[in-house]
Motif scaffolding. Structure first.
Motif, mmCIF file in Angstrom:
data_model
loop_
_atom_site.group_PDB
_atom_site.id
_atom_site.type_symbol
_atom_site.label_atom_id
_atom_site.label_comp_id
_atom_site.label_asym_id
_atom_site.label_seq_id
_atom_site.Cartn_x
_atom_site.Cartn_y
_atom_site.Cartn_z
ATOM 1 N N ALA A 137 0.830 -1.210 0.000
ATOM 2 C CA ALA A 137 0.000 0.000 0.000
ATOM 3 C C ALA A 137 0.861 1.255 0.000
ATOM 4 C CB ALA A 137 -0.937 -0.003 1.211
ATOM 5 N N TYR A 138 1.949 1.235 0.740
ATOM 6 C CA TYR A 138 2.812 2.417 0.811
ATOM 7 C C TYR A 138 3.484 2.678 -0.528
ATOM 8 C CZ TYR A 138 2.168 1.853 5.880
ATOM 9 O OH TYR A 138 1.651 1.719 7.138
ATOM 10 N N GLU A 154 9.676 3.049 4.936
ATOM 11 C CA GLU A 154 10.918 2.973 5.694
ATOM 12 C C GLU A 154 10.641 2.872 7.198
ATOM 13 O OE1 GLU A 154 15.181 4.967 4.662
ATOM 14 O OE2 GLU A 154 13.423 6.243 4.570
ATOM 15 N N SER A 155 9.698 3.660 7.683
ATOM 16 C CA SER A 155 9.341 3.631 9.105
ATOM 17 C C SER A 155 8.781 2.275 9.519
ATOM 18 C CB SER A 155 8.304 4.710 9.428
ATOM 19 O OG SER A 155 8.857 5.988 9.301
ATOM 20 N N LEU A 156 7.955 1.679 8.657
ATOM 21 C CA LEU A 156 7.370 0.380 8.969
ATOM 22 C C LEU A 156 8.457 -0.671 9.154
ATOM 23 C CD1 LEU A 156 4.827 -1.312 9.382
ATOM 24 C CD2 LEU A 156 4.757 -1.677 6.900
ATOM 25 N N GLN A 157 9.459 -0.610 8.313
ATOM 26 C CA GLN A 157 10.556 -1.569 8.439
ATOM 27 C C GLN A 157 11.301 -1.352 9.760
ATOM 28 O OE1 GLN A 157 13.204 -1.709 5.087
ATOM 29 N NE2 GLN A 157 14.309 -3.450 5.885
ATOM 30 N N GLU A 158 11.524 -0.108 10.120
ATOM 31 C CA GLU A 158 12.203 0.202 11.383
ATOM 32 C C GLU A 158 11.372 -0.245 12.586
ATOM 33 O OE1 GLU A 158 12.965 4.399 11.222
ATOM 34 O OE2 GLU A 158 14.336 4.194 9.521
ATOM 35 N N LYS A 169 14.581 6.244 -4.285
ATOM 36 C CA LYS A 169 14.363 5.726 -2.933
ATOM 37 C C LYS A 169 13.804 4.303 -2.951
ATOM 38 C CE LYS A 169 12.809 7.176 1.558
ATOM 39 N NZ LYS A 169 12.315 8.304 2.340
ATOM 40 N N LEU A 170 12.859 4.030 -3.856
ATOM 41 C CA LEU A 170 12.274 2.688 -3.933
ATOM 42 C C LEU A 170 13.339 1.662 -4.326
ATOM 43 C CD1 LEU A 170 9.786 0.915 -3.636
ATOM 44 C CD2 LEU A 170 9.218 1.443 -6.021
ATOM 45 N N GLN A 171 14.212 2.048 -5.215
ATOM 46 C CA GLN A 171 15.290 1.128 -5.601
ATOM 47 C C GLN A 171 16.195 0.841 -4.406
ATOM 48 O OE1 GLN A 171 17.412 2.118 -9.175
ATOM 49 N NE2 GLN A 171 18.938 0.554 -8.844
ATOM 50 N N LYS A 172 16.479 1.868 -3.641
ATOM 51 C CA LYS A 172 17.303 1.690 -2.435
ATOM 52 C C LYS A 172 16.602 0.780 -1.417
ATOM 53 C CE LYS A 172 18.810 4.290 1.508
ATOM 54 N NZ LYS A 172 18.340 5.412 2.258
#
Length: 143
Positions: free
Chosen positions: A64-65, A75-79, A110-113
């Motif tokens: 969804a993000y 990124e926050s969700l992963q953290e 950013k998505l690639q990273k």
């Protein structure tokens, strides 16, 4: 108010520790599903209950993000969860296509990273064509 305070309050209302923790976990899930990561962080800080989310819930959040261009939330969700993204190539390429179409090259980078998946050549070529047609040479150089 820490978890022990909440437990005391819950016990006075006839709610067990297990029931309270279960409700907190349900709220974590709702936060991910609704992109309320600030509430997620506040709930975690308040209760000190470690999130125990299923991989499926977190992966749906990532999807969804990407679809909504919410890569900071990605990124926050992963953290917050410690669960790594495992997105299909199709989902990531769809995100790239949308970002390129909208001139959001910062999102492409950013998505690639975040995923390690590169944009496909057809998406890059469509981006070049659109940028040339619309005289967006600033984007053309970055792509």
């Amino acid at each position: 108010m820490a978890l022990e305070d909440l437990l005391t309050l819950a016990a006075s209302k006839g709610i067990s520790r297990e029931q309270l923790v279960e409700k907190v976990q349900e709220k974590y899930t709702a936060c991910v599903q609704n992109r309320w990561l600030d509430y997620f962080k506040s709930l975690q800080k308040l209760t000190r209950v470690k999130p125990n989310l299923s991989d499926a819930v977190v992966q749906k959040g990532y999807t969804a993000y990407v679809q909504n261009g919410r890569l900071d939330d990605f990124e926050s969700l992963q953290e917050l969860t410690g669960i790594k993204p495992n997105l299909s190539d199709a989902v990531v390429q769809e995100g790239y296509a949308t970002y390129v179409q909208n001139g959001r090259l910062d999102h492409v980078e950013k998505l690639q990273k975040l995923t390690g998946i590169k944009p496909s050549d057809p998406i890059i070529q469509r981006g070049y064509a659109a940028y040339v047609q619309n005289e967006r040479l600033d984007c053309f150089k970055r792509l």
